[in-house]
Design a protein around this motif. Structure first.
Motif, PDB file in Angstrom:
ATOM      1  N   GLY A 195      37.119  40.273  72.519  1.00  0.00           N
ATOM      2  CA  GLY A 195      38.373  40.168  73.732  1.00  0.00           C
ATOM      3  C   GLY A 195      39.526  40.804  73.276  1.00  0.00           C
ATOM      4  N   ARG A 250      42.160  38.234  75.528  1.00  0.00           N
ATOM      5  CA  ARG A 250      41.218  37.495  75.626  1.00  0.00           C
ATOM      6  C   ARG A 250      41.012  36.997  77.201  1.00  0.00           C
ATOM      7  N   PHE A 266      37.993  37.891  79.938  1.00  0.00           N
ATOM      8  CA  PHE A 266      37.379  36.655  80.458  1.00  0.00           C
ATOM      9  C   PHE A 266      37.500  36.761  81.993  1.00  0.00           C
ATOM     10  N   SER A 271      34.392  37.035  75.797  1.00  0.00           N
ATOM     11  CA  SER A 271      35.907  37.014  75.496  1.00  0.00           C
ATOM     12  C   SER A 271      36.145  36.538  73.898  1.00  0.00           C
TER      13      SER A 271
END
Lengths: 112, 112, 168
Positions: free
Chosen positions: C46, C8, C12, C42
């Motif tokens: 993600g 994740r 991001f 995310s």
């Protein structure tokens, strides 16, 4: 017979290219855009007269990718970057549309 | 100036390959052959056009959008070609009469 | 659990960098909107980027990835010249058919990249993949032989060793 058709097609394309590059008076980028629109005419022939449904789906998918190139050149002509935004969205939508058409052609539903 | 010249050469090459791909879409005999010619040539041609636009524009936000477009085209167009060809074969669209062998059909018949 | 969090965070950072590249930033509001969108992306999507721990040296894998990309572009240029030759020829010299090849790759991502490369290289198009028996069905525009092992060497052998180094 086959050779005759080939020669006729060659004559047609050569006439278009001569008229576009030597008679038509404009920017070089406009001439290139005309060539892409000529390609889209061929694709539309396949959409209208394609013998099976799969032919039409292929033609629509290919037209999406051609339009992305056209929009990039159009953005170069007008010096604006938002044409490429339209191009990205168009590519995304035509990808999803051809996946959905393929699923329908296979005889399944969309949540399968 | 040289940068614009190199970019225009890439754009011209890309439009040439686009045109060959669309010609293949019109001339070849069945769905699978059309899909081959059209997917390869139009993907490479449109990526060439976008790369030429990137060379002319340089690293501004138009350039980054064009790079994103190239990555997107290279990732999605083989996937949609794969989906369409599988759907066409499962909905029993026959191969052209010039075809030599069909091992996919043989294996499917063994399974049933 | 650990892997998902790391995945994740990577998603991001990557999506925020793409946002900055796309909007040439002029105002603080654009940064805030980009942060919100990156967090949303995310959270939703993600966990699909990294699914297992990789072994092996990272620089070696990146080097073989670059080698693979150059080889792929060269093969693709050859493919386009081949198709252009077939299309302009007056009598269309084709001999199409669907053949079967085998693969040794195990991961889903590696098989996806292999089938995409097969689609974009000379004369071949992936029709279907059978994951249980590790077989790929390929439509070939110019069938040279119907033997499975020989076809595996001619169609998939070019990329398979490099992809093994990159993904496994």
């Amino acid at each position: 017979m086959k050779l005759l058709r080939w020669l006729l097609g060659l004559l047609f394309i050569a006439a278009f290219l001569y008229g576009n590059f030597f008679i038509y008076d404009g920017l070089i980028l406009y001439k290139l855009i005309n060539v892409i629109l000529f390609c889209v005419v061929f694709v539309l022939y396949r959409v209208l007269f394609g013998p099976t449904a799969a032919d039409r789906i292929v033609a629509v998918d290919i037209m999406g990718i051609l339009i992305v190139g056209l929009l990039a050149i159009l953005g170069l002509v007008y010096e604006q970057s938002f044409f490429m935004d339209i191009g990205l969205i168009w590519a995304l939508l035509s990808f999803i549309a051809s996946l959905a058409f393929a699923k329908v052609l296979e005889g399944r539903y969309l949540d399968d | 100036m040289t940068r614009e010249l190199i970019g225009m050469i890439f754009i011209l090459l890309g439009i040439m390959f686009d045109f060959f791909g669309v010609l293949g879409l019109v001339r070849l005999p069945d769905v699978y052959n059309r899909l081959q010619a059209a997917t390869k040539c139009v993907t490479f041609g449109s990526a060439g056009i976008l790369f030429g636009v990137f060379i002319i524009q340089g690293f501004n936000n138009f350039g980054f959008k064009v790079i994103l477009g190239i990555v997107f085209i290279f990732l999605t167009s083989p996937v949609s070609a794969h989906a369409i060809s599988r759907a066409a074969h499962r909905s029993k669209i026959p191969l052209a009469k010039e075809s030599v062998v069909d091992q996919y059909q043989e294996d499917n018949e063994l399974k049933d | 659990m650990k892997i998902q969090q790391r995945s994740r965070i990577y998603v991001f950072i990557f999506s925020f960098l793409v946002w900055i590249a796309l909007t040439s930033i002029t105002d603080i509001q654009e940064v805030i909107a980009g942060l919100l969108v990156a967090v949303l992306v995310s959270i939703v999507a993600g966990k699909f980027l990294i699914t297992s721990e990789k072994s092996g040296h990272i620089f070696k894998r990146i080097l073989s990835l670059i080698h693979y990309l150059f080889k792929f572009l060269w093969e693709m240029a050859k493919a386009n010249l081949h198709v252009a030759f077939i299309v302009i020829h007056p009598s269309l010299p084709i001999k199409p058919g669907i053949v079967k090849i085998k693969t040794n790759l195990t991961k889903d991502s590696a098989i996806t990249v292999l089938t995409n490369s097969i689609t974009l290289t000379p004369g071949t198009l992936t029709v279907d993949v059978n994951l249980e028996t590790k077989e790929i069905y390929v439509h070939w525009i110019d069938v040279l032989s119907t033997d499975v092992d020989k076809n595996t060497k001619t169609i998939g052998g070019k990329f398979e060793t490099l992809l093994t180094e990159v993904f496994e």
